[in-house]
Design a protein around this motif. Structure first.
Motif, PDB file in Angstrom:
ATOM      1  N   LYS A  87      25.856  76.044  37.738  1.00  0.00           N
ATOM      2  CA  LYS A  87      24.709  76.490  36.949  1.00  0.00           C
ATOM      3  C   LYS A  87      25.224  77.381  35.821  1.00  0.00           C
ATOM      4  O   LYS A  87      25.986  78.307  36.066  1.00  0.00           O
ATOM      5  CB  LYS A  87      23.738  77.322  37.790  1.00  0.00           C
ATOM      6  CG  LYS A  87      22.933  76.544  38.770  1.00  0.00           C
ATOM      7  CD  LYS A  87      21.913  77.434  39.448  1.00  0.00           C
ATOM      8  CE  LYS A  87      22.603  78.370  40.419  1.00  0.00           C
ATOM      9  NZ  LYS A  87      21.680  79.182  41.214  1.00  0.00           N
ATOM     10  N   ILE A  88      24.805  77.087  34.602  1.00  0.00           N
ATOM     11  CA  ILE A  88      25.055  77.996  33.483  1.00  0.00           C
ATOM     12  C   ILE A  88      23.810  78.855  33.381  1.00  0.00           C
ATOM     13  O   ILE A  88      22.705  78.342  33.219  1.00  0.00           O
ATOM     14  CB  ILE A  88      25.303  77.236  32.169  1.00  0.00           C
ATOM     15  CG1 ILE A  88      26.538  76.333  32.291  1.00  0.00           C
ATOM     16  CG2 ILE A  88      25.452  78.212  31.010  1.00  0.00           C
ATOM     17  CD1 ILE A  88      26.784  75.450  31.094  1.00  0.00           C
ATOM     18  N   THR A  89      23.980  80.170  33.509  1.00  0.00           N
ATOM     19  CA  THR A  89      22.841  81.086  33.519  1.00  0.00           C
ATOM     20  C   THR A  89      22.827  81.949  32.262  1.00  0.00           C
ATOM     21  O   THR A  89      23.850  82.114  31.593  1.00  0.00           O
ATOM     22  CB  THR A  89      22.889  81.998  34.758  1.00  0.00           C
ATOM     23  OG1 THR A  89      24.098  82.746  34.735  1.00  0.00           O
ATOM     24  CG2 THR A  89      22.794  81.194  36.038  1.00  0.00           C
ATOM     25  N   SER A  90      21.678  82.516  31.987  1.00  0.00           N
ATOM     26  CA  SER A  90      21.532  83.375  30.818  1.00  0.00           C
ATOM     27  C   SER A  90      22.215  84.719  31.069  1.00  0.00           C
ATOM     28  O   SER A  90      21.950  85.366  32.084  1.00  0.00           O
ATOM     29  CB  SER A  90      20.051  83.595  30.510  1.00  0.00           C
ATOM     30  OG  SER A  90      19.913  84.457  29.401  1.00  0.00           O
ATOM     31  N   PRO A  91      23.061  85.160  30.157  1.00  0.00           N
ATOM     32  CA  PRO A  91      23.744  86.438  30.336  1.00  0.00           C
ATOM     33  C   PRO A  91      22.889  87.634  29.925  1.00  0.00           C
ATOM     34  O   PRO A  91      23.313  88.770  30.058  1.00  0.00           O
ATOM     35  CB  PRO A  91      24.961  86.301  29.411  1.00  0.00           C
ATOM     36  CG  PRO A  91      24.475  85.402  28.320  1.00  0.00           C
ATOM     37  CD  PRO A  91      23.523  84.435  28.983  1.00  0.00           C
ATOM     38  N   MET A  92      21.673  87.368  29.426  1.00  0.00           N
ATOM     39  CA  MET A  92      20.824  88.455  28.932  1.00  0.00           C
ATOM     40  C   MET A  92      19.383  87.989  28.823  1.00  0.00           C
ATOM     41  O   MET A  92      19.095  86.805  28.917  1.00  0.00           O
ATOM     42  CB  MET A  92      21.310  88.914  27.556  1.00  0.00           C
ATOM     43  CG  MET A  92      21.154  87.842  26.479  1.00  0.00           C
ATOM     44  SD  MET A  92      21.963  88.219  24.936  1.00  0.00           S
ATOM     45  CE  MET A  92      23.652  87.880  25.329  1.00  0.00           C
ATOM     46  N   VAL A  93      18.510  88.942  28.598  1.00  0.00           N
ATOM     47  CA  VAL A  93      17.113  88.636  28.303  1.00  0.00           C
ATOM     48  C   VAL A  93      17.042  88.267  26.829  1.00  0.00           C
ATOM     49  O   VAL A  93      17.651  88.933  25.993  1.00  0.00           O
ATOM     50  CB  VAL A  93      16.220  89.866  28.577  1.00  0.00           C
ATOM     51  CG1 VAL A  93      14.795  89.614  28.135  1.00  0.00           C
ATOM     52  CG2 VAL A  93      16.276  90.249  30.042  1.00  0.00           C
ATOM     53  N   GLY A  94      16.341  87.211  26.502  1.00  0.00           N
ATOM     54  CA  GLY A  94      16.228  86.813  25.103  1.00  0.00           C
ATOM     55  C   GLY A  94      15.473  85.512  24.949  1.00  0.00           C
ATOM     56  O   GLY A  94      14.790  85.061  25.863  1.00  0.00           O
ATOM     57  N   THR A  95      15.614  84.903  23.788  1.00  0.00           N
ATOM     58  CA  THR A  95      14.957  83.637  23.489  1.00  0.00           C
ATOM     59  C   THR A  95      16.010  82.535  23.427  1.00  0.00           C
ATOM     60  O   THR A  95      17.021  82.679  22.731  1.00  0.00           O
ATOM     61  CB  THR A  95      14.195  83.717  22.153  1.00  0.00           C
ATOM     62  OG1 THR A  95      13.292  84.819  22.213  1.00  0.00           O
ATOM     63  CG2 THR A  95      13.418  82.440  21.888  1.00  0.00           C
ATOM     64  N   PHE A  96      15.751  81.452  24.146  1.00  0.00           N
ATOM     65  CA  PHE A  96      16.670  80.310  24.223  1.00  0.00           C
ATOM     66  C   PHE A  96      16.454  79.392  23.027  1.00  0.00           C
ATOM     67  O   PHE A  96      15.315  79.026  22.720  1.00  0.00           O
ATOM     68  CB  PHE A  96      16.397  79.545  25.520  1.00  0.00           C
ATOM     69  CG  PHE A  96      17.149  78.249  25.643  1.00  0.00           C
ATOM     70  CD1 PHE A  96      18.415  78.210  26.191  1.00  0.00           C
ATOM     71  CD2 PHE A  96      16.574  77.050  25.225  1.00  0.00           C
ATOM     72  CE1 PHE A  96      19.093  77.012  26.324  1.00  0.00           C
ATOM     73  CE2 PHE A  96      17.251  75.848  25.354  1.00  0.00           C
ATOM     74  CZ  PHE A  96      18.517  75.830  25.900  1.00  0.00           C
ATOM     75  N   TYR A  97      17.546  79.037  22.358  1.00  0.00           N
ATOM     76  CA  TYR A  97      17.483  78.050  21.281  1.00  0.00           C
ATOM     77  C   TYR A  97      18.497  76.954  21.567  1.00  0.00           C
ATOM     78  O   TYR A  97      19.671  77.218  21.799  1.00  0.00           O
ATOM     79  CB  TYR A  97      17.770  78.691  19.918  1.00  0.00           C
ATOM     80  CG  TYR A  97      16.679  79.642  19.496  1.00  0.00           C
ATOM     81  CD1 TYR A  97      15.418  79.179  19.134  1.00  0.00           C
ATOM     82  CD2 TYR A  97      16.897  81.008  19.489  1.00  0.00           C
ATOM     83  CE1 TYR A  97      14.409  80.052  18.768  1.00  0.00           C
ATOM     84  CE2 TYR A  97      15.892  81.897  19.123  1.00  0.00           C
ATOM     85  CZ  TYR A  97      14.653  81.406  18.762  1.00  0.00           C
ATOM     86  OH  TYR A  97      13.659  82.271  18.414  1.00  0.00           O
ATOM     87  N   ALA A  98      18.042  75.714  21.530  1.00  0.00           N
ATOM     88  CA  ALA A  98      18.875  74.565  21.847  1.00  0.00           C
ATOM     89  C   ALA A  98      19.717  74.104  20.661  1.00  0.00           C
ATOM     90  O   ALA A  98      20.623  73.306  20.824  1.00  0.00           O
ATOM     91  CB  ALA A  98      18.008  73.409  22.339  1.00  0.00           C
ATOM     92  N   ALA A  99      19.401  74.605  19.452  1.00  0.00           N
ATOM     93  CA  ALA A  99      20.117  74.189  18.246  1.00  0.00           C
ATOM     94  C   ALA A  99      20.362  75.398  17.355  1.00  0.00           C
ATOM     95  O   ALA A  99      19.718  76.440  17.496  1.00  0.00           O
ATOM     96  CB  ALA A  99      19.308  73.138  17.488  1.00  0.00           C
ATOM     97  N   GLN A 100      21.281  75.236  16.404  1.00  0.00           N
ATOM     98  CA  GLN A 100      21.635  76.319  15.494  1.00  0.00           C
ATOM     99  C   GLN A 100      20.481  76.672  14.563  1.00  0.00           C
ATOM    100  O   GLN A 100      20.288  77.820  14.202  1.00  0.00           O
ATOM    101  CB  GLN A 100      22.870  75.936  14.696  1.00  0.00           C
ATOM    102  CG  GLN A 100      23.422  77.064  13.856  1.00  0.00           C
ATOM    103  CD  GLN A 100      24.744  76.701  13.214  1.00  0.00           C
ATOM    104  OE1 GLN A 100      25.133  75.545  13.164  1.00  0.00           O
ATOM    105  NE2 GLN A 100      25.437  77.708  12.731  1.00  0.00           N
ATOM    106  N   SER A 101      19.700  75.673  14.169  1.00  0.00           N
ATOM    107  CA  SER A 101      18.537  75.893  13.308  1.00  0.00           C
ATOM    108  C   SER A 101      17.497  74.827  13.658  1.00  0.00           C
ATOM    109  O   SER A 101      17.820  73.826  14.295  1.00  0.00           O
ATOM    110  CB  SER A 101      18.930  75.803  11.832  1.00  0.00           C
ATOM    111  OG  SER A 101      19.323  74.496  11.491  1.00  0.00           O
ATOM    112  N   PRO A 102      16.255  75.025  13.231  1.00  0.00           N
ATOM    113  CA  PRO A 102      15.210  74.051  13.576  1.00  0.00           C
ATOM    114  C   PRO A 102      15.481  72.626  13.112  1.00  0.00           C
ATOM    115  O   PRO A 102      15.061  71.671  13.754  1.00  0.00           O
ATOM    116  CB  PRO A 102      13.962  74.608  12.882  1.00  0.00           C
ATOM    117  CG  PRO A 102      14.222  76.065  12.745  1.00  0.00           C
ATOM    118  CD  PRO A 102      15.707  76.195  12.538  1.00  0.00           C
TER     119      PRO A 102
END
Length: 163
Positions: A87-102
């Motif tokens: 499992k790759i887990t989030s190292p912090m609280v934040g917003t997940f983005y699947a790409a560098q830009s929209p």
């Protein structure tokens, strides 16, 4: 006056730090105190507004929604105790983005082969874009979160079948 976005960012900062309590005094005798309960991983926000004595107003208290405990974060049933799955887990609280830009392609899709240094997503925290590397080699089996979703510390983001 304190803005809600600023307050949310302060809550995230306190949550990620070792600070137990933070008090900030603003204009017009306004004060915000953010307290973190270390034993259960919750952050509480209390906003107190003191008004001149000519106006009789009670202090306002606002509490942030409690942060979910790790056991409460739901993970898909495909996660097993199989040692060939990571499992790759989030190292912090934040917003997940699947790409560098929209308008950019996503970093990874289900079925993609990845290496330890492959960037799999961005987790944005306090306006800082943090690229997250896989740290394992294998195949992306499942993506647990949607683009733009808020993630918690330790929340599973990807499931990787290692070689």
């Amino acid at each position: 006056m304190f803005k809600m976005n600023d307050i949310k960012e302060l809550i995230r900062a306190v949550d990620r730090s070792s600070i137990g309590e933070l008090t900030i005094k603003g204009e017009n005798d306004q004060q915000i105190t953010i307290c973190k309960q270390m034993n259960v991983g919750q952050v509480a926000l209390i906003e107190e507004t003191q008004v001149p004595t000519t106006i009789a107003v009670a202090p306002v208290k606002v509490e942030a929604a409690p942060v979910q405990k790790q056991e409460e974060i739901q993970t898909p049933s495909t996660i097993t105790e199989d040692t060939s799955v990571h499992k790759i887990t989030s190292p912090m609280v934040g917003t997940f983005y699947a790409a560098q830009s929209p308008d950019s392609d996503v970093y990874v899709r289900v079925g993609d082969q990845i290496k330890e240094d492959t960037v799999v997503c961005i987790v944005e925290a306090m306006k800082l874009m943090n690229e997250l590397e896989a740290e394992v080699s294998g195949e992306i089996v499942e993506i647990f979160v949607e683009n733009g979703q808020v993630v918690e510390y330790g929340q599973p983001l990807f499931l990787v079948k290692t070689a």
